[in-house]
Design an enzyme around this catalytic site. Structure first.
Site, PDB file in Angstrom:
ATOM      1  N   LEU A  61       0.798  -1.217   0.000  1.00 38.07           N
ATOM      2  CA  LEU A  61       0.000   0.000   0.000  1.00 38.07           C
ATOM      3  C   LEU A  61       0.838   1.278   0.000  1.00 38.07           C
ATOM      4  O   LEU A  61       0.313   2.368   0.231  1.00 38.07           O
ATOM      5  CB  LEU A  61      -0.962   0.003   1.199  1.00 38.07           C
ATOM      6  N   CYS A  62       2.127   1.146  -0.247  1.00 39.41           N
ATOM      7  CA  CYS A  62       3.004   2.316  -0.315  1.00 39.41           C
ATOM      8  C   CYS A  62       2.998   2.905  -1.729  1.00 39.41           C
ATOM      9  O   CYS A  62       2.983   2.161  -2.712  1.00 39.41           O
ATOM     10  CB  CYS A  62       4.437   1.946   0.074  1.00 39.41           C
ATOM     11  N   HIS A  63       3.036   4.228  -1.796  1.00 34.07           N
ATOM     12  CA  HIS A  63       3.087   4.896  -3.083  1.00 34.07           C
ATOM     13  C   HIS A  63       4.528   4.961  -3.596  1.00 34.07           C
ATOM     14  O   HIS A  63       5.451   5.160  -2.798  1.00 34.07           O
ATOM     15  CB  HIS A  63       2.551   6.326  -2.972  1.00 34.07           C
ATOM     16  N   MET A  97       8.033   5.081   5.777  1.00 29.94           N
ATOM     17  CA  MET A  97       8.175   3.650   5.514  1.00 29.94           C
ATOM     18  C   MET A  97       9.458   3.360   4.740  1.00 29.94           C
ATOM     19  O   MET A  97      10.076   2.302   4.926  1.00 29.94           O
ATOM     20  CB  MET A  97       6.961   3.121   4.746  1.00 29.94           C
ATOM     21  N   GLU A  98       9.865   4.286   3.885  1.00 28.00           N
ATOM     22  CA  GLU A  98      11.128   4.098   3.158  1.00 28.00           C
ATOM     23  C   GLU A  98      12.303   4.084   4.125  1.00 28.00           C
ATOM     24  O   GLU A  98      13.226   3.256   3.986  1.00 28.00           O
ATOM     25  CB  GLU A  98      11.293   5.209   2.123  1.00 28.00           C
ATOM     26  N   ASP A 112      22.697 -11.524   7.762  1.00 30.40           N
ATOM     27  CA  ASP A 112      23.072 -12.521   6.758  1.00 30.40           C
ATOM     28  C   ASP A 112      24.588 -12.691   6.679  1.00 30.40           C
ATOM     29  O   ASP A 112      25.098 -13.817   6.550  1.00 30.40           O
ATOM     30  CB  ASP A 112      22.524 -12.099   5.401  1.00 30.40           C
TER      31      ASP A 112
END
Length: 305
Positions: A61-63, A97-98, A112
């Protein structure tokens, strides 16, 4: 997916943090940039930046946003690596969010690259959170700190005669009400320069901080609001309507037809909106943060603050 098509672009940034917990010998490898897969800090930095640029592909749902700058920083502490990710854009929505995704991906990359040197229970990712954000409605308020009066003049003969509903003027009244303007003196006037001029003069005489005309800014023979308002302006503010037209032309090429003007008439800020509902709503979306800021600043000047 939220519609952000009516939100103006602004400079936005966000900083997010995460922590990668590991035993001392792993932290030493990160500090010395030595693992069998290469430099863990360099790899985690690139992974974080790439994640910021592709967040819209990872979170449904991120643009998608143009990422103008992204960086990831590391600080090695006693039992963990502190990760900070900073992201900048110019767009209609923020980059929280980024930044969070960048910090998370950087931590995952460290995990990792260090997992061959530790037992699973010795490695942990946590404390992922937003540190700060700037831009948008949190930085450019769209609501007054305290109520201020406004006058809205809908100028349209068909509306004044009852032959057409006033969708545009009502949308302006609703938007100003939600922004904290109160009371709002709303009137419907015909396309008559004398009546419009008298109404503007009356609003100025009462000290209304904001006067919004709606309609009469086009190229029709009866569109005379600009000719009525402009001679009364004592302090022009051309940037307001320039911004409105720039915002509008990204949504319809017909926005260039608006001849709207803006500026102070004495102590009242006057702006002239288009008469269509779409044009009025686009103009309000483009200008509301500026209108709130300008009238509040001017009220402080008037009080001698």
């Amino acid at each position: 997916m939220k519609n952000v098509g009516m939100k103006p672009d602004s400079l936005r940034s966000a900083v997010a943090a995460a922590r990668f917990y590991a035993p001392p010998h792993c932290l030493q490898r990160i500090a010395s940039r030595d693992t069998e897969k290469g430099d863990p800090q360099a790899s985690a930095r690139i992974a974080g930046i790439l994640a910021a640029k592709r967040t819209d592909e990872l979170l449904p749902l991120c643009h998608p946003l143009p990422i103008h700058a992204a960086e990831v920083h590391f600080a090695i502490e006693a039992d963990h690596v502190a990760i900070e990710a900073e992201v900048h854009t110019i767009g209609p929505t923020g980059v929280e969010m980024e930044a969070l995704t960048a910090a998370s991906m950087a931590a995952l990359t460290l995990y990792d690259m260090l997992k061959p040197y530790a037992e699973p229970e010795e490695l942990r990712i946590g404390d992922t959170h937003l540190l700060e954000k700037q831009g948008g409605k949190s930085h450019y308020p769209r609501h007054l700190k305290s109520p201020l009066a406004a006058t809205v003049l809908m100028v349209s003969t068909p509306v004044a005669n009852g032959h057409k509903p006033d969708a545009a003027g009502q949308s302006v009244v609703d938007a100003l009400g939600k922004a904290g303007f109160e009371p709002i003196d709303y009137r419907v006037l015909p396309d008559d320069t004398e009546q419009v001029g008298d109404a503007v003069d009356e609003a100025v005489s009462t000290g209304a901080p904001l006067i919004v005309t709606v309609g009469g800014t086009g190229i029709g023979p009866k569109d005379k609001v600009v000719e009525t308002v402009e001679p009364r302006i004592t302090t022009p503010m051309p940037g307001l309507m320039e911004a409105a037209r720039a915002f509008g032309t990204k949504r319809t090429p017909y926005a260039v037809m608006s001849r709207g003007v803006s500026g102070f008439i004495g102590s009242s800020l006057a702006v002239t909106f288009p008469g269509s509902r779409g044009g009025a709503e686009e103009t309000m979306a483009a200008l509301l943060p500026s209108l709130v800021h300008i009238v509040e600043i001017h009220q402080r000047f008037a009080r001698g603050a």
